[in-house]
Design an enzyme around this catalytic site. Structure first.
Site, PDB file in Angstrom:
ATOM      1  N   SER A   6       2.924   0.212   6.992  1.00  0.00           N
ATOM      2  CA  SER A   6       2.855  -0.607   5.786  1.00  0.00           C
ATOM      3  C   SER A   6       4.045  -1.556   5.784  1.00  0.00           C
ATOM      4  O   SER A   6       5.194  -1.134   5.723  1.00  0.00           O
ATOM      5  CB  SER A   6       2.905   0.290   4.551  1.00  0.00           C
ATOM      6  OG  SER A   6       3.249  -0.505   3.432  1.00  0.00           O
ATOM      7  N   HIS A  31      -0.781  -2.917   7.952  1.00  0.00           N
ATOM      8  CA  HIS A  31      -1.233  -2.660   6.579  1.00  0.00           C
ATOM      9  C   HIS A  31      -0.441  -3.556   5.628  1.00  0.00           C
ATOM     10  O   HIS A  31       0.781  -3.460   5.528  1.00  0.00           O
ATOM     11  CB  HIS A  31      -1.026  -1.187   6.244  1.00  0.00           C
ATOM     12  CG  HIS A  31      -1.557  -0.777   4.919  1.00  0.00           C
ATOM     13  ND1 HIS A  31      -2.890  -0.474   4.701  1.00  0.00           N
ATOM     14  CD2 HIS A  31      -0.943  -0.634   3.711  1.00  0.00           C
ATOM     15  CE1 HIS A  31      -3.063  -0.146   3.430  1.00  0.00           C
ATOM     16  NE2 HIS A  31      -1.900  -0.246   2.799  1.00  0.00           N
ATOM     17  N   MET A  35       0.095  -6.892  -4.223  1.00  0.00           N
ATOM     18  CA  MET A  35       0.218  -6.393  -5.601  1.00  0.00           C
ATOM     19  C   MET A  35       0.422  -7.566  -6.555  1.00  0.00           C
ATOM     20  O   MET A  35       1.156  -8.501  -6.230  1.00  0.00           O
ATOM     21  CB  MET A  35       1.421  -5.449  -5.715  1.00  0.00           C
ATOM     22  CG  MET A  35       1.388  -4.306  -4.720  1.00  0.00           C
ATOM     23  SD  MET A  35       2.725  -3.139  -5.031  1.00  0.00           S
ATOM     24  CE  MET A  35       2.606  -2.106  -3.564  1.00  0.00           C
ATOM     25  N   HIS A  64      -4.703  -4.451   1.800  1.00  0.00           N
ATOM     26  CA  HIS A  64      -4.945  -3.529   0.676  1.00  0.00           C
ATOM     27  C   HIS A  64      -4.652  -4.273  -0.625  1.00  0.00           C
ATOM     28  O   HIS A  64      -3.500  -4.539  -0.953  1.00  0.00           O
ATOM     29  CB  HIS A  64      -4.023  -2.311   0.880  1.00  0.00           C
ATOM     30  CG  HIS A  64      -4.026  -1.324  -0.249  1.00  0.00           C
ATOM     31  ND1 HIS A  64      -3.081  -0.324  -0.365  1.00  0.00           N
ATOM     32  CD2 HIS A  64      -4.855  -1.164  -1.322  1.00  0.00           C
ATOM     33  CE1 HIS A  64      -3.328   0.394  -1.436  1.00  0.00           C
ATOM     34  NE2 HIS A  64      -4.389  -0.096  -2.047  1.00  0.00           N
ATOM     35  N   MET A 135      -5.808   7.048  -1.789  1.00  0.00           N
ATOM     36  CA  MET A 135      -4.378   6.994  -2.092  1.00  0.00           C
ATOM     37  C   MET A 135      -3.823   8.409  -2.194  1.00  0.00           C
ATOM     38  O   MET A 135      -4.377   9.252  -2.912  1.00  0.00           O
ATOM     39  CB  MET A 135      -4.119   6.257  -3.412  1.00  0.00           C
ATOM     40  CG  MET A 135      -4.446   4.772  -3.408  1.00  0.00           C
ATOM     41  SD  MET A 135      -3.699   3.817  -2.085  1.00  0.00           S
ATOM     42  CE  MET A 135      -1.939   4.071  -2.391  1.00  0.00           C
TER      43      MET A 135
HETATM   44  C1  DX5 Z   1       1.685   1.975  -2.096  1.00  0.00           C
HETATM   45  C2  DX5 Z   1       1.199   1.267  -0.859  1.00  0.00           C
HETATM   46  C3  DX5 Z   1       1.498   1.976   0.422  1.00  0.00           C
HETATM   47  C4  DX5 Z   1       2.965   2.279   0.637  1.00  0.00           C
HETATM   48  C5  DX5 Z   1       3.139   3.265   1.743  1.00  0.00           C
HETATM   49  O1  DX5 Z   1       1.152   1.369  -3.208  1.00  0.00           O
HETATM   50  O2  DX5 Z   1      -0.189   1.083  -0.917  1.00  0.00           O
HETATM   51  O3  DX5 Z   1       0.923   1.287   1.500  1.00  0.00           O
HETATM   52  O4  DX5 Z   1       3.695   1.131   0.936  1.00  0.00           O
HETATM   53  O5  DX5 Z   1       4.505   3.495   1.934  1.00  0.00           O
HETATM   54  P1  DX5 Z   1       5.073   4.950   2.207  1.00  0.00           P
HETATM   55  O6  DX5 Z   1       4.525   5.369   3.544  1.00  0.00           O
HETATM   56  O7  DX5 Z   1       6.534   4.759   2.201  1.00  0.00           O
HETATM   57  O8  DX5 Z   1       4.579   5.830   1.101  1.00  0.00           O
HETATM   58 ZN    ZN Z   2      -1.296   0.368   0.883  1.00  0.00          ZN
END
Ligand code: DX5
Ligand code: ZN
Length: 216
Positions: A6, A31, A35, A64, A135
């Protein structure tokens, strides 16, 4: 197991070279967490930024969308070079129309479930999508703890896909690392998102390799 770092955890002052670094480290997907400060209480980046970093790798851009009105922006993300777009079933957009729109652009479509949304919410759409993203933290921020109570939901989605003989990938996102990737694999995850576990590692290539080795 495919690993999707990510980029939320990257150094955004060098977004392009961070993507190159993940490419060289053996990432399968990139990824990209979008937001809008409305659907989730955090803001990141949108389609123009994705378009600028698209040339830095040939790997799959897994976008995402944590935004209230995904349908409104699908064309922008397709134009920016997304290969796969996942949107939340809890968003305000009609799931059927959103899937149709993504597919009409020749892009893969996936539905995301927040922790409180049951597995069954995605069942009516399974025959039309390419991925279900479950999630394993509340969406919005990296670095949170993995919710092990999401494992039965992952299993439920996996078994419904298999029962119907569908070709749908299961992705999990949030708090995934060495301690829990094997649980994810056993529950039926195909693609694991990892932000902190990869970016905070001294050697991301080694971190990705270890994650893959543990995912059995
Ligand atoms: C959270 C995101 C994830 C997040 C994952 O809303 O969708 O993709 O960045 O990061 P880690 O692996 O640090 O939880
Ligand atoms: Zn994500």
């Amino acid at each position: 197991m495919l690993i999707a770092p990510s980029l939320l955890s990257c150094d955004f002052s060098k977004f392009g070279s961070e993507i190159e670094r993940m490419d060289k480290a053996g990432a399968d997907y990139m990824h990209l967490d979008v937001m809008d400060g409305h659907f989730v209480p955090n803001l990141t980046f949108g389609a123009p930024v994705i378009k600028y970093v698209r040339p830095f790798t040939k790997k799959v851009f897994d976008v995402h969308l944590m935004i209230s009105e995904p349908l409104r922006y699908i064309d922008d993300f397709c134009d920016a070079g997304a290969d796969l777009i996942t949107f939340h079933i809890e968003s305000d957009s009609d799931p059927e129309k959103t899937i149709e729109k993504i597919k009409s652009r020749g892009v893969k479509a996936g539905i995301v479930l927040k922790p409180k949304t049951p597995a069954e919410a995605v069942f009516p759409y399974l025959d039309r999508i390419d991925m279900v993203l479950i999630m394993t933290v509340e969406p919005g921020f990296g670095g949170q703890s993995f919710m092990a109570d999401m494992l039965p939901k992952i299993e439920a989605v996996r078994s419904e896909i298999d029962k119907r003989g569908l070709d749908v990938l299961v992705e999990a996102d949030g708090g995934i690392g060495d301690q829990n990737i094997s649980l994810c694999a056993k529950a039926g995850v195909d693609v694991a998102v990892a932000g902190t576990a990869v970016f905070k590692a001294e050697d991301p290539a080694k971190a990705i390799k270890v994650l893959k080795e543990l995912a059995i």
